[in-house]
Design a protein around this motif. Sequence first.
Motif, PDB file in Angstrom:
ATOM      1  N   ASN A   1       0.808  -1.227   0.000  1.00  0.00           N
ATOM      2  CA  ASN A   1       0.000   0.000   0.000  1.00  0.00           C
ATOM      3  C   ASN A   1       0.841   1.277   0.000  1.00  0.00           C
ATOM      4  O   ASN A   1       0.311   2.370  -0.170  1.00  0.00           O
ATOM      5  CB  ASN A   1      -1.006  -0.003   1.164  1.00  0.00           C
ATOM      6  N   LYS A   2       2.164   1.148   0.183  1.00  0.00           N
ATOM      7  CA  LYS A   2       3.045   2.317   0.092  1.00  0.00           C
ATOM      8  C   LYS A   2       3.664   2.417  -1.299  1.00  0.00           C
ATOM      9  O   LYS A   2       4.520   3.271  -1.542  1.00  0.00           O
ATOM     10  CB  LYS A   2       4.169   2.207   1.128  1.00  0.00           C
ATOM     11  N   GLY A   3       3.284   1.486  -2.169  1.00  0.00           N
ATOM     12  CA  GLY A   3       3.837   1.499  -3.523  1.00  0.00           C
ATOM     13  C   GLY A   3       5.200   0.834  -3.632  1.00  0.00           C
ATOM     14  O   GLY A   3       5.876   0.951  -4.649  1.00  0.00           O
ATOM     15  N   GLU A   4       5.608   0.145  -2.568  1.00  0.00           N
ATOM     16  CA  GLU A   4       6.906  -0.542  -2.591  1.00  0.00           C
ATOM     17  C   GLU A   4       6.738  -1.931  -3.200  1.00  0.00           C
ATOM     18  O   GLU A   4       5.758  -2.616  -2.937  1.00  0.00           O
ATOM     19  CB  GLU A   4       7.456  -0.685  -1.166  1.00  0.00           C
ATOM     20  N   GLU A   5       7.724  -2.297  -3.994  1.00  0.00           N
ATOM     21  CA  GLU A   5       7.696  -3.613  -4.627  1.00  0.00           C
ATOM     22  C   GLU A   5       8.200  -4.661  -3.637  1.00  0.00           C
ATOM     23  O   GLU A   5       9.266  -4.505  -3.065  1.00  0.00           O
ATOM     24  CB  GLU A   5       8.615  -3.551  -5.848  1.00  0.00           C
ATOM     25  N   ILE A   6       7.420  -5.705  -3.435  1.00  0.00           N
ATOM     26  CA  ILE A   6       7.773  -6.770  -2.496  1.00  0.00           C
ATOM     27  C   ILE A   6       7.875  -8.094  -3.261  1.00  0.00           C
ATOM     28  O   ILE A   6       6.939  -8.487  -3.953  1.00  0.00           O
ATOM     29  CB  ILE A   6       6.696  -6.927  -1.392  1.00  0.00           C
ATOM     30  N   THR A   7       9.023  -8.762  -3.129  1.00  0.00           N
ATOM     31  CA  THR A   7       9.207 -10.072  -3.758  1.00  0.00           C
ATOM     32  C   THR A   7       8.715 -11.133  -2.792  1.00  0.00           C
ATOM     33  O   THR A   7       9.193 -11.213  -1.658  1.00  0.00           O
ATOM     34  CB  THR A   7      10.691 -10.310  -4.106  1.00  0.00           C
ATOM     35  N   LYS A   8       7.751 -11.948  -3.235  1.00  0.00           N
ATOM     36  CA  LYS A   8       7.209 -13.010  -2.379  1.00  0.00           C
ATOM     37  C   LYS A   8       8.070 -14.269  -2.446  1.00  0.00           C
ATOM     38  O   LYS A   8       8.355 -14.876  -1.429  1.00  0.00           O
ATOM     39  CB  LYS A   8       5.769 -13.360  -2.783  1.00  0.00           C
ATOM     40  N   TYR A   9       8.436 -14.685  -3.649  1.00  0.00           N
ATOM     41  CA  TYR A   9       9.309 -15.853  -3.785  1.00  0.00           C
ATOM     42  C   TYR A   9       9.843 -15.961  -5.201  1.00  0.00           C
ATOM     43  O   TYR A   9       9.433 -15.226  -6.095  1.00  0.00           O
ATOM     44  CB  TYR A   9       8.631 -17.156  -3.348  1.00  0.00           C
ATOM     45  N   PHE A  10      10.786 -16.879  -5.366  1.00  0.00           N
ATOM     46  CA  PHE A  10      11.445 -17.117  -6.640  1.00  0.00           C
ATOM     47  C   PHE A  10      11.100 -18.526  -7.119  1.00  0.00           C
ATOM     48  O   PHE A  10      10.889 -19.425  -6.309  1.00  0.00           O
ATOM     49  CB  PHE A  10      12.966 -17.007  -6.479  1.00  0.00           C
ATOM     50  N   ILE A  11      11.068 -18.700  -8.422  1.00  0.00           N
ATOM     51  CA  ILE A  11      10.824 -20.022  -9.003  1.00  0.00           C
ATOM     52  C   ILE A  11      11.930 -20.257 -10.018  1.00  0.00           C
ATOM     53  O   ILE A  11      12.095 -19.476 -10.964  1.00  0.00           O
ATOM     54  CB  ILE A  11       9.439 -20.085  -9.684  1.00  0.00           C
ATOM     55  N   ASP A  12      12.701 -21.330  -9.790  1.00  0.00           N
ATOM     56  CA  ASP A  12      13.788 -21.619 -10.718  1.00  0.00           C
ATOM     57  C   ASP A  12      13.483 -22.872 -11.533  1.00  0.00           C
ATOM     58  O   ASP A  12      12.349 -23.349 -11.558  1.00  0.00           O
ATOM     59  CB  ASP A  12      15.135 -21.687  -9.994  1.00  0.00           C
TER      60      ASP A  12
END
Length: 189
Positions: free
Chosen positions: A62-73
């Motif tokens: 909600n602050k417009g910050e990009e949040i990475t939840k997880y990676f998929i390789d």
Amino acid sequence: MKELIEYILQFGSLNPQQIALISSKATEVEIKKDAYFSEAGKIAREVGFVIDGIVRVCYYNNKGEEITKYFIDENNLVVDLESFDNEICSSSYVQAITDCKLIVFSRKDWLELLDTILGWETIVHKITSKALRQKVERRSPLVSEDATTRYLKFLEIYPNVVNRIPLSYVASYLGVTQSSLSRIRKNIS
């Protein structure tokens, strides 16, 4: 295609005709670094299998910050399951963070496989359950640990990822600033 079939066969058995049908429905695609496989605000219409490269699932808070939840390789399925299954708009982005090669199924073809192949639903359920377990196992320890422990855990969980992706994504995933991550990396090396 071989990688996908080997992956699927870990979760159940298929006869040669079923394997041929699955193969006939699949398309190999390349996604360039920074491009999206699926986007927030849109309905996910494809299931992918990563042959080469790394994607990440992220959202904006909600602050417009990009949040990475997880990676998929490599050798993992990639789909925004809730959006795909329920045909609702996604709240997350699935973005290539390296050039990627994927095997992709359209929603129509995926559903056709579910209708046609006896046991396919069970295989898909097992794959989905494993992915959800992994997701929880990977996130849970990150909640209560200090930043250094979280980073060490990240290295353990994603041993093939850290040197292939921007540190800003790792910092976002760990919930720390990039400068904090740099200090942590310096202190443990």
